[in-house]
Enzyme design. Sequence first.
Site, PDB file in Angstrom:
ATOM      1  N   ARG A   8      -1.047  11.144  -0.021  1.00 40.81           N
ATOM      2  CA  ARG A   8       0.334  11.228   0.695  1.00 40.81           C
ATOM      3  C   ARG A   8       0.156  12.570   1.903  1.00 40.81           C
ATOM      4  O   ARG A   8       0.533  12.615   2.718  1.00 40.81           O
ATOM      5  CB  ARG A   8       1.119  11.716  -0.209  1.00 40.81           C
ATOM      6  N   SER A  35       8.085  14.969  -1.897  1.00 38.24           N
ATOM      7  CA  SER A  35       7.505  13.716  -2.508  1.00 38.24           C
ATOM      8  C   SER A  35       6.345  13.287  -1.484  1.00 38.24           C
ATOM      9  O   SER A  35       5.417  12.684  -1.902  1.00 38.24           O
ATOM     10  CB  SER A  35       8.342  12.687  -3.010  1.00 38.24           C
ATOM     11  N   GLU A  56      18.427   4.876   0.065  1.00 45.02           N
ATOM     12  CA  GLU A  56      17.191   4.046   0.529  1.00 45.02           C
ATOM     13  C   GLU A  56      17.734   2.925   1.309  1.00 45.02           C
ATOM     14  O   GLU A  56      17.078   2.318   2.325  1.00 45.02           O
ATOM     15  CB  GLU A  56      16.394   3.660  -0.876  1.00 45.02           C
ATOM     16  N   PHE A  81      12.107   3.087  -5.534  1.00 51.52           N
ATOM     17  CA  PHE A  81      13.392   3.110  -5.248  1.00 51.52           C
ATOM     18  C   PHE A  81      13.281   1.958  -3.911  1.00 51.52           C
ATOM     19  O   PHE A  81      14.240   1.323  -3.744  1.00 51.52           O
ATOM     20  CB  PHE A  81      14.115   4.416  -4.665  1.00 51.52           C
ATOM     21  N   ARG A 165       0.362   9.586  -5.840  1.00 53.98           N
ATOM     22  CA  ARG A 165       1.003  10.967  -5.770  1.00 53.98           C
ATOM     23  C   ARG A 165       0.078  11.901  -5.585  1.00 53.98           C
ATOM     24  O   ARG A 165      -0.122  13.070  -5.173  1.00 53.98           O
ATOM     25  CB  ARG A 165       2.194  11.022  -6.950  1.00 53.98           C
TER      26      ARG A 165
END
Length: 316
Positions: A8, A35, A56, A81, A165
Amino acid sequence: MSKTMACREAYSAALLELAKEDPNIIVISSDARGSCSLNTFVKTLPDQYVEIGIAEQNEIGVAAGLSVVGKKPYVCAPACFLTARSLEQIKVDVAYSHQNVKILGVSGGVSYGALGSSHHTLHDIAALRCIPDLALIIPSDAVQTAAALRTVAQTKDAVFFRIGREKVPVVYTEEIDIEPFVLGKANTLKEGSDLTLVACGELVYHALEAEKLLKGQGIKARVLDISTLKPFDEEAIIKAARETGAIVTVEEHSVNGGLGATVCQIVCANHPVPVVTLGLPDEYLATGTSLELFGEYGLDAKGIAESASKLLQRKR
């Protein structure tokens, strides 16, 4: 110990450099700056950032609208999500409408392991592969992530990235003389003749570690990195089936509908050989870190090597 980097962070750093050169790039987030490692981007280019909040479906709709007027939107949000709440918008507003929208689903698979099944993303490959005109990319490390982003930034196609992550080992080191990413092509990271390990995402590293364990047993395993789940490199799978005679697939996804199912479909139609599909079971999983869950469900190097050895014993 291999160098580790978070995919990320590599994505956001590469995106920032692209956006500095192109003011039409707009980043859209659903309360996910942290995030998606976007804080530096927002501070540097605040006018190229849109905060939607925890909405979203709206996020995808806004991105599609920006694309219609000539902007280049990059959506960044948690994968769990995006691919549950916003699946219809991805299907209709982006893919069906042929919009130039790049979507980043961060913390895919079991990256949010400690938060439990509500935050696991085990369905996304199966769902997204069924949507026409949507590329699906799952990089194995930070180097490949940045390379993939730079590649697709030159296209006007809809793309979905799925990354984890935490920091993960770098696969594409200077010792590996391979272009990290070519859209729709698998990378052969190790040659072997006894069987093939086919992996995607963060589990590519664990497949490489399993190859070392198998080598200690006198087993020569080929290792394929499938970074593009759609379009899929069918030729690499058929070649592996013909030349090694057995395949083990490894993925951070449900055993239903993902990499393993895709490989089985290709093998069955073209050159049938024994295939073992390693993934996450069709149940609500235990709670733990990614590495703990990989170990629990046989997706770490030890588990992969054990499954490969059993497959060869059965084959013989």
